[in-house]
Design a protein around this motif. Structure first.
Motif, PDB file in Angstrom:
ATOM      1  N   VAL A  63      43.684 -32.161  21.304  1.00  0.00           N
ATOM      2  CA  VAL A  63      43.717 -31.333  20.090  1.00  0.00           C
ATOM      3  C   VAL A  63      42.936 -32.022  18.976  1.00  0.00           C
ATOM      4  O   VAL A  63      42.173 -31.404  18.231  1.00  0.00           O
ATOM      5  CB  VAL A  63      45.171 -31.083  19.621  1.00  0.00           C
ATOM      6  CG1 VAL A  63      45.175 -30.297  18.309  1.00  0.00           C
ATOM      7  CG2 VAL A  63      45.954 -30.328  20.680  1.00  0.00           C
ATOM      8  N   ASP A  67      43.285 -28.841  15.063  1.00  0.00           N
ATOM      9  CA  ASP A  67      44.392 -27.975  14.671  1.00  0.00           C
ATOM     10  C   ASP A  67      45.588 -28.870  14.362  1.00  0.00           C
ATOM     11  O   ASP A  67      46.348 -29.243  15.250  1.00  0.00           O
ATOM     12  CB  ASP A  67      44.737 -26.994  15.797  1.00  0.00           C
ATOM     13  CG  ASP A  67      45.763 -25.943  15.374  1.00  0.00           C
ATOM     14  OD1 ASP A  67      46.563 -26.233  14.468  1.00  0.00           O
ATOM     15  OD2 ASP A  67      45.763 -24.847  15.964  1.00  0.00           O
ATOM     16  N   LEU A  70      49.101 -27.424  15.361  1.00  0.00           N
ATOM     17  CA  LEU A  70      49.384 -27.530  16.789  1.00  0.00           C
ATOM     18  C   LEU A  70      49.656 -28.977  17.166  1.00  0.00           C
ATOM     19  O   LEU A  70      50.597 -29.273  17.924  1.00  0.00           O
ATOM     20  CB  LEU A  70      48.219 -26.980  17.608  1.00  0.00           C
ATOM     21  CG  LEU A  70      48.358 -27.086  19.142  1.00  0.00           C
ATOM     22  CD1 LEU A  70      49.615 -26.376  19.625  1.00  0.00           C
ATOM     23  CD2 LEU A  70      47.120 -26.516  19.827  1.00  0.00           C
ATOM     24  N   PRO A 127      44.159 -28.077  25.031  1.00  0.00           N
ATOM     25  CA  PRO A 127      45.618 -28.143  25.115  1.00  0.00           C
ATOM     26  C   PRO A 127      46.270 -26.897  25.700  1.00  0.00           C
ATOM     27  O   PRO A 127      47.489 -26.888  25.922  1.00  0.00           O
ATOM     28  CB  PRO A 127      46.044 -28.329  23.661  1.00  0.00           C
ATOM     29  CG  PRO A 127      44.974 -27.622  22.885  1.00  0.00           C
ATOM     30  CD  PRO A 127      43.699 -27.903  23.639  1.00  0.00           C
ATOM     31  N   LEU A 128      45.503 -25.847  25.950  1.00  0.00           N
ATOM     32  CA  LEU A 128      46.094 -24.594  26.425  1.00  0.00           C
ATOM     33  C   LEU A 128      46.949 -24.782  27.679  1.00  0.00           C
ATOM     34  O   LEU A 128      48.091 -24.303  27.722  1.00  0.00           O
ATOM     35  CB  LEU A 128      45.003 -23.553  26.674  1.00  0.00           C
ATOM     36  CG  LEU A 128      45.472 -22.198  27.236  1.00  0.00           C
ATOM     37  CD1 LEU A 128      46.487 -21.547  26.307  1.00  0.00           C
ATOM     38  CD2 LEU A 128      44.270 -21.271  27.451  1.00  0.00           C
ATOM     39  N   THR A 131      50.354 -26.438  26.947  1.00  0.00           N
ATOM     40  CA  THR A 131      51.272 -25.590  26.187  1.00  0.00           C
ATOM     41  C   THR A 131      51.896 -24.529  27.098  1.00  0.00           C
ATOM     42  O   THR A 131      53.092 -24.228  26.984  1.00  0.00           O
ATOM     43  CB  THR A 131      50.582 -24.912  24.997  1.00  0.00           C
ATOM     44  OG1 THR A 131      49.580 -23.996  25.452  1.00  0.00           O
ATOM     45  CG2 THR A 131      49.958 -25.936  24.059  1.00  0.00           C
ATOM     46  N   THR A 183      53.290 -22.901  20.352  1.00  0.00           N
ATOM     47  CA  THR A 183      52.099 -23.666  20.731  1.00  0.00           C
ATOM     48  C   THR A 183      51.200 -22.855  21.661  1.00  0.00           C
ATOM     49  O   THR A 183      49.977 -22.987  21.596  1.00  0.00           O
ATOM     50  CB  THR A 183      52.472 -24.999  21.412  1.00  0.00           C
ATOM     51  OG1 THR A 183      53.082 -24.761  22.691  1.00  0.00           O
ATOM     52  CG2 THR A 183      53.395 -25.824  20.539  1.00  0.00           C
ATOM     53  N   ARG A 186      49.078 -20.514  19.459  1.00  0.00           N
ATOM     54  CA  ARG A 186      47.999 -21.203  18.750  1.00  0.00           C
ATOM     55  C   ARG A 186      46.919 -21.672  19.723  1.00  0.00           C
ATOM     56  O   ARG A 186      45.723 -21.631  19.407  1.00  0.00           O
ATOM     57  CB  ARG A 186      48.550 -22.382  17.954  1.00  0.00           C
ATOM     58  CG  ARG A 186      49.400 -21.960  16.768  1.00  0.00           C
ATOM     59  CD  ARG A 186      49.682 -23.108  15.820  1.00  0.00           C
ATOM     60  NE  ARG A 186      48.490 -23.508  15.080  1.00  0.00           N
ATOM     61  CZ  ARG A 186      48.072 -22.938  13.957  1.00  0.00           C
ATOM     62  NH1 ARG A 186      48.731 -21.904  13.454  1.00  0.00           N
ATOM     63  NH2 ARG A 186      46.987 -23.386  13.337  1.00  0.00           N
ATOM     64  N   ALA A 187      47.333 -22.140  20.905  1.00  0.00           N
ATOM     65  CA  ALA A 187      46.348 -22.617  21.876  1.00  0.00           C
ATOM     66  C   ALA A 187      45.515 -21.464  22.424  1.00  0.00           C
ATOM     67  O   ALA A 187      44.302 -21.603  22.632  1.00  0.00           O
ATOM     68  CB  ALA A 187      47.039 -23.367  23.009  1.00  0.00           C
ATOM     69  N   TRP A 191      41.734 -21.962  21.863  1.00  0.00           N
ATOM     70  CA  TRP A 191      41.077 -22.565  23.018  1.00  0.00           C
ATOM     71  C   TRP A 191      40.889 -21.639  24.215  1.00  0.00           C
ATOM     72  O   TRP A 191      40.369 -22.060  25.233  1.00  0.00           O
ATOM     73  CB  TRP A 191      41.870 -23.785  23.487  1.00  0.00           C
ATOM     74  CG  TRP A 191      41.577 -25.033  22.717  1.00  0.00           C
ATOM     75  CD1 TRP A 191      40.622 -25.972  22.992  1.00  0.00           C
ATOM     76  CD2 TRP A 191      42.226 -25.483  21.530  1.00  0.00           C
ATOM     77  NE1 TRP A 191      40.653 -26.975  22.059  1.00  0.00           N
ATOM     78  CE2 TRP A 191      41.626 -26.701  21.146  1.00  0.00           C
ATOM     79  CE3 TRP A 191      43.272 -24.982  20.752  1.00  0.00           C
ATOM     80  CZ2 TRP A 191      42.032 -27.421  20.028  1.00  0.00           C
ATOM     81  CZ3 TRP A 191      43.676 -25.687  19.637  1.00  0.00           C
ATOM     82  CH2 TRP A 191      43.061 -26.892  19.287  1.00  0.00           C
TER      83      TRP A 191
END
Length: 224
Positions: A63, A67, A70, A127-128, A131, A183, A186-187, A191
């Motif tokens: 990350v 962000d 996140l 990071p997707l 998460t 999360t 946001r991911a 992303w």
């Protein structure tokens, strides 16, 4: 909505797992358990928590400064999950396995595949993946672990599951399902997209299916 679709996909993927992994459906709907199976499941839970904490730290690193919100949420989750294996180690001691015994056990190949997949996919999708995995773990825990643990208490005794009960209570008190869903949102926004998140979710449950197959083969299957 994204969450509704992900929850439907998670439930459908778990249904496919139940169709393929021996005794997995009965274990999760609390109509069957087995001492060796349950004990080895706790062992793998400990081993997976340790490895997952390292993967989470790597996802947090990816990350970076892109962000801060996140990053802050992932850091909070990592801190709150730190040393949670200790709760399960207390139960394992009741089953006759000390920390040194657990340390000497190698994770199932499915767990090693899972961790390897996580590192590889984080390198591609940031990071997707982590998460999605963490949310799936919390969704799974909310959906199945209370029943599994309650039934284990009935079969093996309440004293054998105090650590597991403590972990469930901690997650509920800290609302980790909601925290991890935030999360994912946001991911996905930063992303990837829904299709990428859904692909990772299906792959994760497929690896869980392999895990429950290996778990059965090493414990119940070995008695046949």
């Amino acid at each position: 909505m994204l969450r509704d679709e992900m929850e439907k996909l998670a439930a459908a993927s778990m249904e496919r797992l139940f169709e393929k992994a021996p005794k997995a459906r009965e274990f999760h709907d609390t109509t069957w358990t087995d001492r060796a199976y349950y004990r080895r499941h706790l062992v793998e839970t400990v081993l997976r928590i340790r490895l997952n904490n390292e993967v989470d730290a790597y996802g947090l690193y990816k990350v970076g400064y892109q962000d801060h919100r996140l990053a802050s949420t992932l850091a909070r989750y990592l801190a709150e999950e730190n040393n949670h294996e200790g709760m399960f180690l207390k139960d394992l001691a009741k089953f006759g396995l000390g920390k040194e015994d657990v340390d000497a056990i190698r994770p199932f190949p499915s767990t090693e595949y899972l961790i390897g997949y996580m590192y590889h996919s984080i390198n591609i999708d940031g990071p997707l993946p982590t998460t999605v995995w963490n949310w799936l773990v919390e969704w799974y825990s909310d959906r199945y672990n209370p029943g599994i643990t309650k039934y284990a208490a009935e079969v093996f005794g309440e004293d054998m599951v105090r650590g597991s009960h403590a972990h469930i209570a901690y997650d509920e008190a800290h609302d980790h399902d909601e925290l991890m869903w935030s999360t994912v949102e946001r991911a996905v926004a930063g992303w990837g997209d829904f299709d990428t998140a859904a692909r990772h979710l299906v792959n994760f449950v497929d690896l869980l299916r392999l895990y429950f197959t290996e778990l059965h083969e090493e414990t119940v299957g070995a008695k046949s």
